[in-house]
Every structure is written in C-alpha cells, then in structure tokens.
Design an enzyme around this catalytic site. Structure first.
Site, short mmCIF file in Angstrom:
data_model
loop_
_atom_site.label_atom_id
_atom_site.label_comp_id
_atom_site.label_asym_id
_atom_site.label_seq_id
_atom_site.Cartn_x
_atom_site.Cartn_y
_atom_site.Cartn_z
N SER A 133 0.83 -1.35 -0.29
CA SER A 133 0.05 -0.04 0.03
C SER A 133 0.79 1.18 -0.01
O SER A 133 0.59 2.24 -0.95
CB SER A 133 -0.90 0.04 1.35
N ARG A 184 1.49 4.44 -2.83
CA ARG A 184 1.25 5.99 -2.87
C ARG A 184 2.52 6.85 -2.83
O ARG A 184 2.42 8.02 -2.99
CB ARG A 184 0.60 6.04 -1.18
N GLN A 224 -9.04 2.44 -0.29
CA GLN A 224 -8.65 2.62 -1.60
C GLN A 224 -9.77 3.99 -2.08
O GLN A 224 -9.35 4.89 -2.80
CB GLN A 224 -8.84 1.37 -2.67
N ASP A 257 -6.74 -7.58 5.19
CA ASP A 257 -5.77 -8.57 4.21
C ASP A 257 -5.38 -9.62 4.98
O ASP A 257 -4.69 -10.54 4.38
CB ASP A 257 -4.52 -7.82 3.53
N LYS A 260 -12.67 -9.12 -2.92
CA LYS A 260 -11.14 -9.07 -3.11
C LYS A 260 -10.94 -9.74 -4.28
O LYS A 260 -11.70 -10.21 -5.32
CB LYS A 260 -10.57 -9.79 -1.81
N ARG A 281 -3.21 -13.78 -1.51
CA ARG A 281 -3.31 -14.20 -0.14
C ARG A 281 -3.83 -15.42 0.07
O ARG A 281 -3.68 -15.83 1.40
CB ARG A 281 -4.04 -13.03 0.76
C1 S3P Z 1 -5.67 -1.19 0.27
C2 S3P Z 1 -6.89 -1.27 0.83
C3 S3P Z 1 -7.77 -2.58 1.35
C4 S3P Z 1 -6.95 -3.63 0.95
C5 S3P Z 1 -5.95 -3.65 -0.08
C6 S3P Z 1 -5.07 -2.37 -0.20
C7 S3P Z 1 -5.02 0.07 -0.01
O1 S3P Z 1 -8.72 -2.47 0.21
O2 S3P Z 1 -7.62 -4.82 1.24
O3 S3P Z 1 -5.12 -4.98 -0.25
O4 S3P Z 1 -3.94 -0.18 -0.45
O5 S3P Z 1 -5.60 1.07 -0.04
P1 S3P Z 1 -10.08 -1.48 0.62
O6 S3P Z 1 -9.81 -0.19 0.54
O7 S3P Z 1 -10.87 -2.29 -0.55
O8 S3P Z 1 -10.51 -2.05 1.96
#
Ligand code: S3P
Length: 453
Positions: A24, A28, A170, A317, A344, A390
């Site tokens: 993540s 960013r 997200q 996750d 997912k 995962r």
């Molecule tokens: C993520 C947010 C999560 C997560 C994904 C990565 C991110 O999803 O499950 O693996 O990097 O912002 P959601 O925003 O749908 O919860």
C-alpha cells in the site's frame, strides 16, 4: 507458467527475517512523488506486479521513473503536470492502481481509459464512481455492474464532504487524490478508520490535510507536494504469514525486523495475543512518518477468538491467514462484518471455507464472515489459489501444520504482493538456512501491554 507450492510439516521455527516493502505504501509513495516538484528517491519499494503497474501507468502519464535497483525508484516529479497517456492504462490485477488512478485522473485536462485483467474486470467500481461523480467527475464504467473498463473524460472538480458507507482506504485515497485537483476542501468520513497511508504520505510531502472531529480526513486542492526521499517499511501483511506460522507453533519463535507498524495495519497482532501467542513490538523509527520497527512472536497452543467490528479494516488482508490460525486453534474462531472480503481478488470467504474444508477443518460460511471450529490439526490436500495471492500464501502456511503433503496450485499469483514468498517458505521448511535468534525485545510497547492486560 503454472507454479505450485509443495509444503510439508514445518520443523520448529526459530528465525529472524525481514519482509519486502509495504504494498500500500509503495503505491502511494510513487504516486505522490510523481506529483511533487522534483526528484524523489524511493528505497525499499516493493517490486511486485501490482506496484509495477502503478509505475508503468505513471510513466505513461509522462513521469520519468528510473529503477536503478529492484527496490529503488528515482521519480522525477513534474509539479502535478501529467500528460495524456498514449493508450489505455492497464492496471493488471491491481485494484489499488485502478482506484487510486481513477481518483488522480478524473481532474486532469485530458481523457483516459483504465482496463484490467479478467479478475479485476469483475470487481465493482461503483463505490468509487459515485462520490467522484459528486465532485464533478465524468467517469463511466463500461462493463456490467459498474465494472471495468473505466472511461474518464477530464473535468473540473469541486471539493465535497462525503460520508462513505464503507471503511475502504482505496476509496478514501481516490477521493483525496481527486481532492488535490479539486477546488476547495474535500472531506471523507468513514464508519471506522481504514489504513491512513495516503494522508500520512501527503503530510510527509508537506501537503496540508486536516483531521475532522469524527476522525474524517480533509485535503485542500491546488497544493504541490514538496519533493523528498522516502524509505518504505516492510509489509506487515506479508510478515503476517510467518507471524502466524511461528505463533501457532508451541515453542516457535520469530523476529521480524524493519516492519511497518502503523496502527491502522497491526490489528493482527492484537488478535494473536488474544489467541494466546506472546507478541511484542517495538517502534524504532518514525522519522519518515510511517512507524517501523521490530515484531517478535513466541508461539503457543492457540485458542479461538472473535474478530469483528472496527477491528476488521485494520486486518482486512490478514483474514485468510487468521482463518488458518483459527483452524489450528482450539475452540471456535468467528469472523464477522467482513463482507468486503467477498469482493477481493476472489470471494475470500468462499475460498477460505473451501480450502479449510479440503484440509479437514469444520467451517460454516456466513454472509459476512466465517465460523471455524478448530481441531488443532489439518490434513494435507491439493488446494487451489483461486488466483488470489493471499489465499495461496495462507494455505501454504496451513500446509506447514498438516499431516502429509499440501499442494497449493496456481501459486504464481504471489508475485502480486510478495515475490520472494516461495524462497521464504523453503527457508522455513529447511531451517539450516534461516538465521537463528534469541529474544531481543525486553519491553512491551504501551499499546500491546494494554491488550495483554
Ligand atoms: C488497500 C486497501 C484495502 C486492502 C488492499 C489494499 C490500499 O482495500 O484490502 O489490499 O492499499 O488502500 P479496501 O480499500 O477495499 O479496503
């Protein structure tokens, strides 16, 4: 190429490891560096398929990004100036790339079209499209049920105050990136806090955000991120597989160095403590805003627990591997309020239930979670990955606790988040190659000390 993992019961784990960069945070860092006013060096970047999709997309938008080493990027920020992409932007299997870029692109003075692979193309995009349209975005999901491709006609945006029905980082991040290119202030309120990497990364690059009283987050338009270097910490979601492997093994011991310890991501540690493992964490560095440090776990016979409510977004996750921990524990482990898992990379609730049953566990599938009646042991089986990284990794770890051999089919999908997973699995099964350790942390961090009570 169809790769599979062949797993046998693990010998006693006593190891010290590091894990690759946080997925993540890697996305960013490169996006915000690309918008900055100069050259940024990003170290510890996760060179996984998902993150490389984001790099490729930004290159297509006119940003020069060099990769002198696998885990190092040199990003030449162009002061928010992006140029029209030469064609469609392919996000592969990466929902983070898709949703963050959708937010970034709706406010540009050019049009774009985002596509993905067959799995990503089945995932709904309505949750992000609805609020972006409220900001003035012209965005159309061309597939059935608001799925890909996304066609974006660049528009002038205005800030909104959005009460999101779901806690999704997200979604929040897409709105914040759109908000950077919108007039005025954009605020996102969530039902409970999701991971906060976008707001932290914006702050690190000296972009002004504001925290609202209810925990909502605001960003102000028209700001240029100030170029800086950044080092990505290790991914706690990757460490999670080994923390459970050691934590479920009485006498097992694992030390993870240089892990990201942002408390919107460490829900797993509290759960493992409740299940009976001994967990210690020590934050060693917060200089670059994202806390990083050491996590140490000593295994024990685990007992069942309930995972639900506000905890869910903090370990979303990690639920596949926590379900495996539940199958290895005595008593019942219940997971509730996790309906997002069905959307997912695969329907993770169905995938976990299917594979745990194949390995002999008793599982009840709920609409929004699972009820797992642990028996303390599993039997080896051939299990599919469902193309989900995962799921593949969680069931490779399950195999470390099973009688006989476990084969995880179609395991190449681990490349999306943890390219070195297969090697780390080999090291765990052949401990001569793992560095042995003695416990090094003598004091508990206050947050975990509270939970241990
Ligand atoms: C993520 C947010 C999560 C997560 C994904 C990565 C991110 O999803 O499950 O693996 O990097 O912002 P959601 O925003 O749908 O919860």
């Amino acid at each position: 190429m169809h790769m599979e993992f062949r797993v046998k019961r693990a010998p006693r784990i006593d190891a010290e490891i590091t894990v690759p960069g946080d997925k993540s945070i890697s996305h960013r860092a490169v996006i915000i560096a690309a918008l900055s006013n100069g050259v940024c060096v990003i170290r510890g970047f996760l060179p996984s398929e998902d993150c490389l999709r984001t790099v490729q997309a930004l290159r297509g938008l006119g940003i020069r990004i060099e990769q002198p080493e696998a885990e190092m990027l040199v990003v030449h920020g162009k002061k928010r100036l992006l140029t029209p992409p030469p064609g469609e932007i392919d996000c592969g299997n990466s929902a983070t790339t898709m949703r963050l870029l959708a937010g970034l692109l709706v406010g540009q003075p050019f049009d774009s079209r985002l596509v993905g692979d067959t799995t990503l193309s089945k995932r709904p995009m309505e949750q992000v499209i609805t609020p972006l349209r409220q900001m003035g975005a012209n965005i159309v999901a061309e597939g059935p049920n608001d799925s890909l491709p996304l066609r974006i006609t660049g528009s002038k945006l205005h800030g909104i105050e959005y009460h999101s029905p779901v806690a999704s980082a997200q979604l929040k991040s897409a709105l914040m990136l759109a908000g950077l290119f919108a007039k005025g202030k954009t605020t996102v309120h969530e039902p409970s806090p999701s991971r906060n990497h976008t707001e932290l990364m914006l702050n690190y690059f000296l972009v002004r955000t504001a925290k609202e009283e209810d925990g909502g987050i605001s960003v102000f338009g028209d700001q240029v991120p100030e170029s800086r270097d950044f080092t990505v910490p290790g991914d706690i979601s990757s460490a999670a597989f080994w923390l459970v492997a050691a934590g479920a093994q009485p006498g097992g011991h694992l030390l993870v160095r240089d892990a990201g310890l942002n408390d919107t991501r460490t829900g797993l540690l509290g759960v493992l403590i409740r299940m009976g493992a001994q967990v210690r964490e020590a934050i060693e560095d917060v200089d670059q805003i994202e806390p990083r440090g050491i996590v140490e776990i000593t295994g024990a016979p685990l007992k069942g627990t309930v995972i639900q409510g506000k905890e869910i977004p903090q370990l979303i996750d990690e639920l596949p591997i926590l379900a495996v921990a539940g199958a290895l524990a005595s008593g019942t482990t219940t997971i509730r309020h996790a309906q997002e898992l069905r959307m997912k990379e695969t329907d993770r609730i169905a995938a976990i239930a299917h594979n745990l049953r194949s390995m002999g566990a008793q599982v009840i599938e709920l609409n929004d979670g699972l009820e797992i009646h642990g028996r303390g042991s599993l039997r080896g089986a051939r299990v599919p990955s469902f193309g989900d990284h995962r799921i593949a990794m969680a069931f490779a770890v399950a195999g470390l606790f099973a009688d006989g051999e476990t084969v995880v089919q179609d395991a190449q999908c681990v490349q999306e988040s943890y390219p070195g997973f297969g090697k780390a699995l080999d090291d765990i099964m052949n401990p001569k190659r793992v560095r042995m350790t003695t416990p090094v942390i003598s004091s508990l961090s206050p947050a975990r000390a509270d939970e241990i009570g």
